[in-house]
Write a protein that holds these residues in place. Structure first.
Motif, PDB file in Angstrom:
ATOM      1  N   ASP A  93       0.838  -1.206   0.000  1.00 32.85           N
ATOM      2  CA  ASP A  93       0.000   0.000   0.000  1.00 32.85           C
ATOM      3  C   ASP A  93       0.869   1.250   0.000  1.00 32.85           C
ATOM      4  O   ASP A  93       0.523   2.260  -0.628  1.00 32.85           O
ATOM      5  N   ALA A  94       2.005   1.190   0.693  1.00 27.51           N
ATOM      6  CA  ALA A  94       2.893   2.355   0.778  1.00 27.51           C
ATOM      7  C   ALA A  94       3.596   2.655  -0.537  1.00 27.51           C
ATOM      8  O   ALA A  94       4.125   3.756  -0.720  1.00 27.51           O
ATOM      9  N   LEU A  95       3.581   1.703  -1.467  1.00 33.48           N
ATOM     10  CA  LEU A  95       4.281   1.899  -2.741  1.00 33.48           C
ATOM     11  C   LEU A  95       3.406   2.530  -3.812  1.00 33.48           C
ATOM     12  O   LEU A  95       3.915   2.939  -4.852  1.00 33.48           O
ATOM     13  N   GLU A  96       2.126   2.588  -3.598  1.00 30.84           N
ATOM     14  CA  GLU A  96       1.236   3.118  -4.625  1.00 30.84           C
ATOM     15  C   GLU A  96       1.539   4.597  -4.872  1.00 30.84           C
ATOM     16  O   GLU A  96       1.918   5.335  -3.983  1.00 30.84           O
ATOM     17  N   GLY A  97       1.397   4.991  -6.121  1.00 28.22           N
ATOM     18  CA  GLY A  97       1.777   6.345  -6.519  1.00 28.22           C
ATOM     19  C   GLY A  97       3.095   6.390  -7.249  1.00 28.22           C
ATOM     20  O   GLY A  97       3.489   7.436  -7.772  1.00 28.22           O
ATOM     21  N   ASN A  98       3.802   5.252  -7.286  1.00 32.12           N
ATOM     22  CA  ASN A  98       5.038   5.179  -8.047  1.00 32.12           C
ATOM     23  C   ASN A  98       4.758   4.757  -9.491  1.00 32.12           C
ATOM     24  O   ASN A  98       3.717   4.164  -9.787  1.00 32.12           O
ATOM     25  N   ASP A  99       5.710   5.075 -10.363  1.00 37.89           N
ATOM     26  CA  ASP A  99       5.576   4.710 -11.772  1.00 37.89           C
ATOM     27  C   ASP A  99       6.179   3.340 -12.073  1.00 37.89           C
ATOM     28  O   ASP A  99       5.709   2.627 -12.961  1.00 37.89           O
ATOM     29  N   VAL A 100       7.245   3.005 -11.361  1.00 31.61           N
ATOM     30  CA  VAL A 100       7.973   1.757 -11.574  1.00 31.61           C
ATOM     31  C   VAL A 100       8.246   1.133 -10.207  1.00 31.61           C
ATOM     32  O   VAL A 100       8.722   1.816  -9.293  1.00 31.61           O
ATOM     33  N   ILE A 101       7.941  -0.157 -10.078  1.00 32.13           N
ATOM     34  CA  ILE A 101       8.128  -0.857  -8.802  1.00 32.13           C
ATOM     35  C   ILE A 101       8.852  -2.168  -9.056  1.00 32.13           C
ATOM     36  O   ILE A 101       8.481  -2.926  -9.956  1.00 32.13           O
ATOM     37  N   ALA A 102       9.889  -2.431  -8.255  1.00 34.39           N
ATOM     38  CA  ALA A 102      10.609  -3.703  -8.310  1.00 34.39           C
ATOM     39  C   ALA A 102      10.374  -4.451  -7.006  1.00 34.39           C
ATOM     40  O   ALA A 102      10.683  -3.940  -5.928  1.00 34.39           O
ATOM     41  N   LEU A 103       9.810  -5.645  -7.114  1.00 30.81           N
ATOM     42  CA  LEU A 103       9.564  -6.506  -5.956  1.00 30.81           C
ATOM     43  C   LEU A 103      10.542  -7.675  -6.041  1.00 30.81           C
ATOM     44  O   LEU A 103      10.420  -8.534  -6.915  1.00 30.81           O
ATOM     45  N   ASP A 104      11.505  -7.692  -5.147  1.00 22.63           N
ATOM     46  CA  ASP A 104      12.672  -8.559  -5.257  1.00 22.63           C
ATOM     47  C   ASP A 104      12.590  -9.721  -4.267  1.00 22.63           C
ATOM     48  O   ASP A 104      12.611  -9.523  -3.058  1.00 22.63           O
ATOM     49  N   GLY A 105      12.483 -10.958  -4.805  1.00 14.23           N
ATOM     50  CA  GLY A 105      12.541 -12.131  -3.953  1.00 14.23           C
ATOM     51  C   GLY A 105      11.188 -12.659  -3.526  1.00 14.23           C
ATOM     52  O   GLY A 105      10.909 -12.809  -2.337  1.00 14.23           O
ATOM     53  N   LEU A 106      10.328 -12.992  -4.499  1.00 13.07           N
ATOM     54  CA  LEU A 106       8.982 -13.450  -4.173  1.00 13.07           C
ATOM     55  C   LEU A 106       8.974 -14.732  -3.344  1.00 13.07           C
ATOM     56  O   LEU A 106       7.989 -15.006  -2.638  1.00 13.07           O
ATOM     57  N   GLU A 107      10.048 -15.512  -3.387  1.00 14.24           N
ATOM     58  CA  GLU A 107      10.063 -16.754  -2.611  1.00 14.24           C
ATOM     59  C   GLU A 107       9.876 -16.498  -1.113  1.00 14.24           C
ATOM     60  O   GLU A 107       9.447 -17.377  -0.367  1.00 14.24           O
ATOM     61  N   ALA A 108      10.161 -15.271  -0.661  1.00 12.79           N
ATOM     62  CA  ALA A 108      10.037 -14.962   0.763  1.00 12.79           C
ATOM     63  C   ALA A 108       8.599 -15.006   1.262  1.00 12.79           C
ATOM     64  O   ALA A 108       8.364 -15.177   2.461  1.00 12.79           O
ATOM     65  N   ILE A 109       7.630 -14.841   0.355  1.00 10.03           N
ATOM     66  CA  ILE A 109       6.231 -14.837   0.793  1.00 10.03           C
ATOM     67  C   ILE A 109       5.448 -16.022   0.230  1.00 10.03           C
ATOM     68  O   ILE A 109       4.248 -16.148   0.489  1.00 10.03           O
ATOM     69  N   ALA A 110       6.098 -16.893  -0.520  1.00 11.73           N
ATOM     70  CA  ALA A 110       5.418 -18.053  -1.087  1.00 11.73           C
ATOM     71  C   ALA A 110       4.913 -18.961   0.028  1.00 11.73           C
ATOM     72  O   ALA A 110       5.645 -19.278   0.961  1.00 11.73           O
ATOM     73  N   GLY A 111       3.647 -19.350  -0.066  1.00 11.07           N
ATOM     74  CA  GLY A 111       3.047 -20.200   0.940  1.00 11.07           C
ATOM     75  C   GLY A 111       2.418 -19.461   2.097  1.00 11.07           C
ATOM     76  O   GLY A 111       1.765 -20.073   2.952  1.00 11.07           O
ATOM     77  N   GLN A 112       2.590 -18.143   2.164  1.00 14.27           N
ATOM     78  CA  GLN A 112       1.969 -17.333   3.212  1.00 14.27           C
ATOM     79  C   GLN A 112       0.706 -16.706   2.613  1.00 14.27           C
ATOM     80  O   GLN A 112       0.781 -15.701   1.894  1.00 14.27           O
ATOM     81  N   ARG A 113      -0.418 -17.283   2.946  1.00 12.11           N
ATOM     82  CA  ARG A 113      -1.653 -16.972   2.229  1.00 12.11           C
ATOM     83  C   ARG A 113      -2.010 -15.491   2.281  1.00 12.11           C
ATOM     84  O   ARG A 113      -2.374 -14.903   1.262  1.00 12.11           O
TER      85      ARG A 113
END
Length: 240
Positions: free
Chosen positions: A98-118
């Motif tokens: 939510d804090a990232l909204e308003g940006n033009d370009v966003i990089a989310l690095d390392g999705l494995e960190a949240i895999a399996g966390q519903r």
């Protein structure tokens, strides 16, 4: 690799490329990118409504390097940029996104960190849909492709699979030599072929370890006022 601080809100546009992203981590310093990958990432950094990218690769293959290069290029183009290491936001991802909204370009690095966390996966799914609707350019990185990531939410896996997929491979010996030469040259160091061959035969070969070792050798050679030769390498590495 070095991580920059989290996204800074309210940074004045007049600041030079701010050193928020390490200067070594740029597109032009990335070695052995897949064919066409840098052009696709550069488009994501500067073109509205560019194809979203899912960048996969094992640990220490350069995913963070390219994520930070993307952010640096987008910021240089005058766009609003955010970088989020997912491990830092696991368990509270909705608030972080939510804090990232308003940006033009966003990089989310390392999705494995949240895999399996519903709950985190639901938050990412909601973010994905909102960002698409808002015309935000997004880069995802992960160690595995979506089908192998261990996601529990099929709809999220489906959304991620629709992104353009780029896969990084570990560097071979030629790539490691090119990396060491490039990074040494950028530091003003002379690194002879014999020294490079000696290093590759006796040290860890992944990208992150090589860069960290070169940083150490830079400091040690400056302190000792010596060139990086094989005898110097022996003296430094034997002292570890």
């Amino acid at each position: 690799m070095t991580q920059p601080p989290g996204p800074s809100h309210g940074v004045t546009p007049q600041l030079p490329l701010a050193l928020r992203y390490p200067p070594e981590q740029r597109f032009e310093s990335f070695i052995a990118a897949p064919n066409g990958a840098l052009a696709q990432l550069q488009a994501l950094a500067g073109q509205p409504h560019a194809d979203w990218i899912y960048l996969a690769g094992a640990a220490r293959t350069g995913k963070t390097h390219l994520a930070l290069a993307l952010c640096a290029a987008a910021e240089q183009a005058g766009l609003r940029v955010a970088y989020l290491p997912m491990a830092a936001a696991a368990g509270r991802l909705r608030d972080a996104l939510d804090a990232l909204e308003g940006n033009d370009v966003i990089a989310l690095d390392g999705l494995e960190a949240i895999a399996g966390q519903r709950e985190d996966e639901i938050a990412l799914f909601d973010f994905h849909n909102r960002a698409r609707a808002a015309g935000i350019n997004v880069l995802y990185t992960a160690r595995e492709v979506p089908d192998a990531l261990g996601l529990s939410l099929p709809d999220l896996r489906s959304r991620l699979s629709q992104c353009t997929r780029l896969v990084l491979q570990p560097l071979d010996d030629d790539g490691r030599r090119a990396l060491l030469r490039d990074r040494a040259q950028r530091r003003g160091l002379v690194l002879e072929d014999a020294a490079i061959d000696w290093l590759l035969a006796r040290t860890e070969r992944d990208l992150g370890s090589l860069v960290a070792l070169l940083d150490r050798l830079d400091r040690e050679s400056l302190a000792a006022q010596r060139r990086i030769t094989v005898p110097f390498l022996r003296s430094v590495l034997d002292a570890r």
